[in-house]
Every structure is written in C-alpha cells, then in structure tokens.
Scaffold this motif. Sequence first.
Motif, PDB file in Angstrom:
ATOM      1  N   ARG A 230       0.705  -1.221  -0.147  1.00 53.33           N
ATOM      2  CA  ARG A 230      -0.081  -0.051  -0.046  1.00 53.33           C
ATOM      3  C   ARG A 230       0.925   1.308   0.118  1.00 53.33           C
ATOM      4  O   ARG A 230       0.525   2.327  -0.549  1.00 53.33           O
ATOM      5  CB  ARG A 230      -0.887   0.006   1.132  1.00 53.33           C
TER       6      ARG A 230
ATOM      7  N   ASP B 223       2.680   1.470  -3.625  1.00 57.79           N
ATOM      8  CA  ASP B 223       1.698   1.896  -4.508  1.00 57.79           C
ATOM      9  C   ASP B 223       1.381   3.433  -4.441  1.00 57.79           C
ATOM     10  O   ASP B 223       1.254   4.105  -5.439  1.00 57.79           O
ATOM     11  CB  ASP B 223       0.382   1.208  -4.513  1.00 57.79           C
TER      12      ASP B 223
ATOM     13  N   ASN C 145       2.189   6.067  -7.332  1.00 59.48           N
ATOM     14  CA  ASN C 145       1.231   6.901  -7.827  1.00 59.48           C
ATOM     15  C   ASN C 145       1.839   8.498  -7.816  1.00 59.48           C
ATOM     16  O   ASN C 145       1.693   9.297  -8.608  1.00 59.48           O
ATOM     17  CB  ASN C 145      -0.089   7.001  -7.112  1.00 59.48           C
TER      18      ASN C 145
END
Length: 241
Positions: free
Chosen positions: A70, A73, A77
């Motif tokens: 998490r 990621d 992004n």
Amino acid sequence: MRRRLRTPRALPTPMRIDFHAHILPHADHGCDGVPTARRQLDLMRAAGIGAAVAVAHFYPHRHTAADFLRRRDNGMNLLHSALREGDPRILAGAEVLLCAGLEHMEGLERLSIAGSGGVLLLELPYQGMTEELWETIGEIEARGLRPVLAHLDRYDAAVRRRAAASGLPVQINAAAFQPLLRRPFWKHFCGAENVCALGSDLHGAEPADYRRFSAALQALGADGERMMSKTAALLGLEDMK
C-alpha cells in the motif's frame, strides 16, 4: 583490384539502468515528497538513465507485505504524477532485508521487481551472515524467486567470496568506485559473471550520486556495457531503447 575493407557496424550502446534508487515519495527516508522526486528524475535524465528500479526498504520485523505494498503503490502514484516525457522508465521494487525464515513469508513474491518474473533485491544484515541465512536464500530460490544481493561492495571479503562461489547475482553501488585507489579492485570484481547491476542507491537529490554513477561506468568501460546488458536481460528490458 585492391579490396576495400568494410568498416564493422558499431553495436548499440546498452541502456543505462539504475538498479537501486530510493525515489518513491513518502515510501521511506529516500524521498520526502514529489518535489524531491522531480529533482531526482532530473538528475537521472541528465545522467542518461533510461530505466530505474524504484525501491523502498522492507523490514520483515516491522512490515507486512500488504502494508508495504500500500505504501509503495502510493509512492508510485505520486511519482507518476511527477513524470514528464523523456523521463526514465520506472519499475517498482523493494529492498528486502534478509532474515531467517523469510522464504515462508506470505506475499514475498509480490515484493519482486515489477515485470521481472520474480527478481527480488535482498539487503544482507550488517551483523553478519550465518549458514542459516545462506540456506534461506537457497529456499527463496526454490520458491521460484530470483534473489539479487544489494550493494555487495558494503560487505566483507568472506561474503563476496561466498556470493561468487554460489553464483548469486549481485548489485554494486556506484559509490564503490569513488576512492580512486579502489577503482582497479572494483573494476576487476565487476568483470565476474554474477555481477549484474549497478545502483546509485539514491537517497535525496544530491548531484554527486549520479556523477558517481557515470564515473563508475566510465571506469568500467566495456565491462560496464556488459553489466548494463545483463541488467536489461534480468529485468526483461532487452528490447527497450
């Protein structure tokens, strides 16, 4: 009639790949936000980097794979929001601290470098390697993953000899070439078949890090080009220009 010799066509220069860069915003202490990531990307472009593995530290005693992913990621992004045309291709990875029993960890394969078919960057513990830890690496391989030992230049001669004898792929930090007196040693070392990657180990956005990267490749010469070719093959980037 006198024959004219044909000039051999020069082979293309392999793409420069940074195998170890902490450039994911807020993923670890290597990048504190998007502005820093943008400066890091500018340094990469100036150094001619065509692709980079964006890693963050993974400590099995602190993180679960799900929590780490998490965080990674989110960092990817944010990094993608800073990308511009002409920036290097970014591959998501992790720098995984080796510990006994790591081969049993749920989700370990998800920490491998994206698109690589299971290449896993392992950081060895600084307190030393035991026979159990070498066996753990073997069990990780048996699980179908392909471990690469991070910044082997930081470890002692016994670890380097064991890695060479085992044929384990290893990554060297460009900073190893910084002391001029040590360059002949590392140039010889990097001629070994299992030395497959060079990393900036970039933390922050210091221009010196990529000056060292370029200087290391210059010192390595043809061995540096061979190393970049091995890196591309390892990551499945052979066809990328």
